[in-house]
Write a protein that holds these residues in place. Structure first.
Motif: not given
Length: 593
Positions: A163-182
């Protein structure tokens, strides 16, 4: 030389192609030949001597060699000159991919960096992103990785949970998750990451390794490609600046699917090189190994193996370079430095999605076949680690899984054709309907057509008719349920794959005959004959299997009789042809065309 008028993607199944309109390995420019020679020299001098060390997963050495490759331009072929690259065509990139495949795992590391790692920024990055990242990617100062697969989503890319969530100040996307076999995860500096904004808008981000919250898992213990780094990418509250959003929110699928198309094509180019390498190893071993008082290369069954390995590789090479020409033509007018580069690039690449899937399936299965036979020729020694063919055998298997499994790609081929037909982009259904009347009036030919490969041209035309006939009947019979008939769709895909492959080999050989004469093309003519003869027989089998699922009773008997007429072949001394091809490979001790 690409077509001035662009060929329709998937259009090969309904129209004829002029042999002089396609790109072949025989039509390389001096500059392209120099690029191929430079790559070969680099691999032989810089990489091959360190193969064992690379296979031991020596990151430092791999990165050092990638930077050496960058110094001589092997990482920057497809990066525009404005951003420190060479700005060359797909043909040049294909030559590099083919030649560097001889380097095994290192070739994969390089290919992942230059292809799926870098091209998303080339095609979809904005000016600021290109200026920041491409010059460093061009030299190898920074190494790239592509992060789409997740533990719970492989072929179903849009099922990603990162997931990606826009920060409250609108300056960042906050990413959470795991990618496999990179691939390259152990040492990559830049990651192209897919995530869903607010859990639903599939989007793409450029993530840097140094960003807080970025980490990687342990190395996967793989069956093959052991010298390439394969790890998880773990994202925990990673604050990615909004300017690192690649392209637009919610349009990540356009990047993902089109870069996958390019990845499928590049995989096929690598398979050409791998197949040639396996043929050379097998032919050399067969000339060295003696049994029963003679070289095993003198035995007809060994020659037959080498002939079939060589023929499949010749056809694959024809497919790959034809497709390189199509992609070059489609991308020729796209200004990748312009404001609409992403949209135009996506449209150009998507045009040949069908051909890219065909390349991927045919290439991965050709390489598997060729390497398997190369190991068989080595006998027990092929099972021993000190022989290169043992590693090649293990390495080749992943290609049927990479870039979308072959099963998924088989479903994509007829599925994409049907979708394009529904949109009016490919007059498939009209051709299928017109064919019904034609087939009912067909009468058997009284004599074989005359001229160089004239009979094979008829085989190709009839293969196209069989695809349209069976595909049309399937669409009528199953209608909205056709997606559930995966076995039928897979058979249709195989008919399309064999048809494109036959035609590519025929076009290439006819072009070469016109320029050099039949005498200079004896091997190519023999291989085209052998492949077309056997392919039409396989197409007949696939078609009959589909018809037995679609029709029954008198209707089935009538349709089967039509397929039998279309698949009629003049008996060919295939043993004699393959002996000629096999002897040529033995004498040359390498791939011959």
């Amino acid at each position: 030389m690409a077509n001035k008028t662009l060929a329709i993607g998937g259009g090969f199944i309904i129209e004829d192609t002029d042999p002089n309109s396609i790109v072949t390995p025989e039509s390389l420019t001096d500059e392209q030949r120099m690029i191929a020679e430079t790559t070969t020299s680099f691999v032989e001098a810089e990489v091959s001597p360190h193969q064992e060390q690379i296979e031991g997963l020596d990151y430092e050495l791999t990165v050092k060699l990638l930077r050496k490759a960058g110094e001589i331009g092997l990482l920057s072929t497809e990066i525009p000159e404005a951003y420190g690259g060479l700005g060359l065509d797909k043909m040049s990139a294909t030559l590099i991919n083919e030649r560097v495949s001889k380097a095994g795992s290192f070739g994969l590391s390089l290919g992942a960096h230059t292809g799926i790692g870098t091209l998303p920024i080339v095609y979809f990055g904005n000016e600021q992103q290109k200026q920041k990242y491409l010059p460093k990617l061009a030299t190898g100062e920074w190494i790239a990785a592509y992060c789409l697969t997740e533990p719970s989503s492989g072929s179903d890319a849009l099922g990603a949970k990162t997931t990606a969530r826009l920060s409250d100040d609108g300056k960042y996307y906050i990413l959470n998750g795991t990618k496999q076999f990179i691939t390259n995860a152990g040492f990559a500096d830049v990651f192209v990451v897919y995530a869903k904004v607010d859990g639903k808008l599939f989007s793409t981000f450029i993530v840097e390794r140094t960003m807080p919250g970025v980490s990687v898992g342990p190395e996967e213990q793989k069956m093959g490609i052991k010298g390439s780094s394969t790890r998880q990418l773990i994202l925990e509250d990673v604050h990615v600046p909004v300017e690192n959003l690649l392209y637009e929110v919610g349009k990540g699928h356009q990047i993902a699917f089109n870069i996958l198309n390019i990845g499928r094509f590049k995989l096929a180019a690598g398979a050409v090189g791998g197949s040639k390498d396996a043929i050379e190893l097998a032919a050399h071993y067969a000339n060295e190994r003696q049994q029963f008082g003679r070289k095993i290369s003198s035995f007809p069954l060994i020659q037959q193996k080498l002939a079939r390995m060589n023929t499949r590789t010749f056809v694959l090479e024809s497919v790959v370079y034809r497709t390189a020409g199509l992609l070059d033509a489609a991308l020729a007018d796209v200004d990748v430095t312009g404001p609409n580069a992403g949209m135009l690039s996506a449209k150009a690449i998507a045009e040949y999605a069908i051909e890219c899937s065909i390349n991927k399936v045919f290439a991965s299965e050709t390489l598997d076949y060729v390497v398997d036979e190369a190991l068989q020729i080595h006998g027990g020694y092929g099972f021993i680690k000190e022989y290169k063919v043992e590693r090649m055998y293990r390495d080749s298997r992943i290609n049927r899984i990479f870039e979308g499994t072959n099963e998924i790609n088989r479903l994509l081929i007829p599925g994409t054709m049907l979708r394009r037909a529904m949109k009016g982009e490919l007059p498939l259904l009209q051709k299928a309907q017109a064919l019904q009347a034609e087939l009912m009036q067909m009468t058997p030919a009284l004599s074989a057509p005359e001229g160089t490969l004239a009979e094979e041209a008829q085989y190709i035309a009839n293969a196209k008719r069989i695809f349209l006939m069976v595909g049309g009947l399937a669409a009528q019979a199953f209608q909205q349920r056709v997606d559930e008939e995966q076995e039928v769709l897979s058979n249709l895909a195989d008919i399309a794959i064999l048809t494109f492959a036959m035609e590519s080999a025929w076009l290439r050989t006819m072009q070469h005959v016109e320029r050099a004469g039949e005498g200079a093309c004896a091997n190519a003519i023999a291989m085209t004959k052998a492949f077309a003869y056997e392919s039409l027989g396989e197409i007949e089998r696939l078609a009959k299997e589909c018809l037995a699922r679609i029709e029954q009773g008198d209707a089935l008997r009538m349709q089967l009789s039509v397929v039998k007429r279309l698949a009629r072949r003049t008996e060919l001394d295939i043993i004699g042809l393959e002996r000629e091809i096999g002897r040529a490979v033995v004498d040359a001790e390498q791939y011959v065309c």
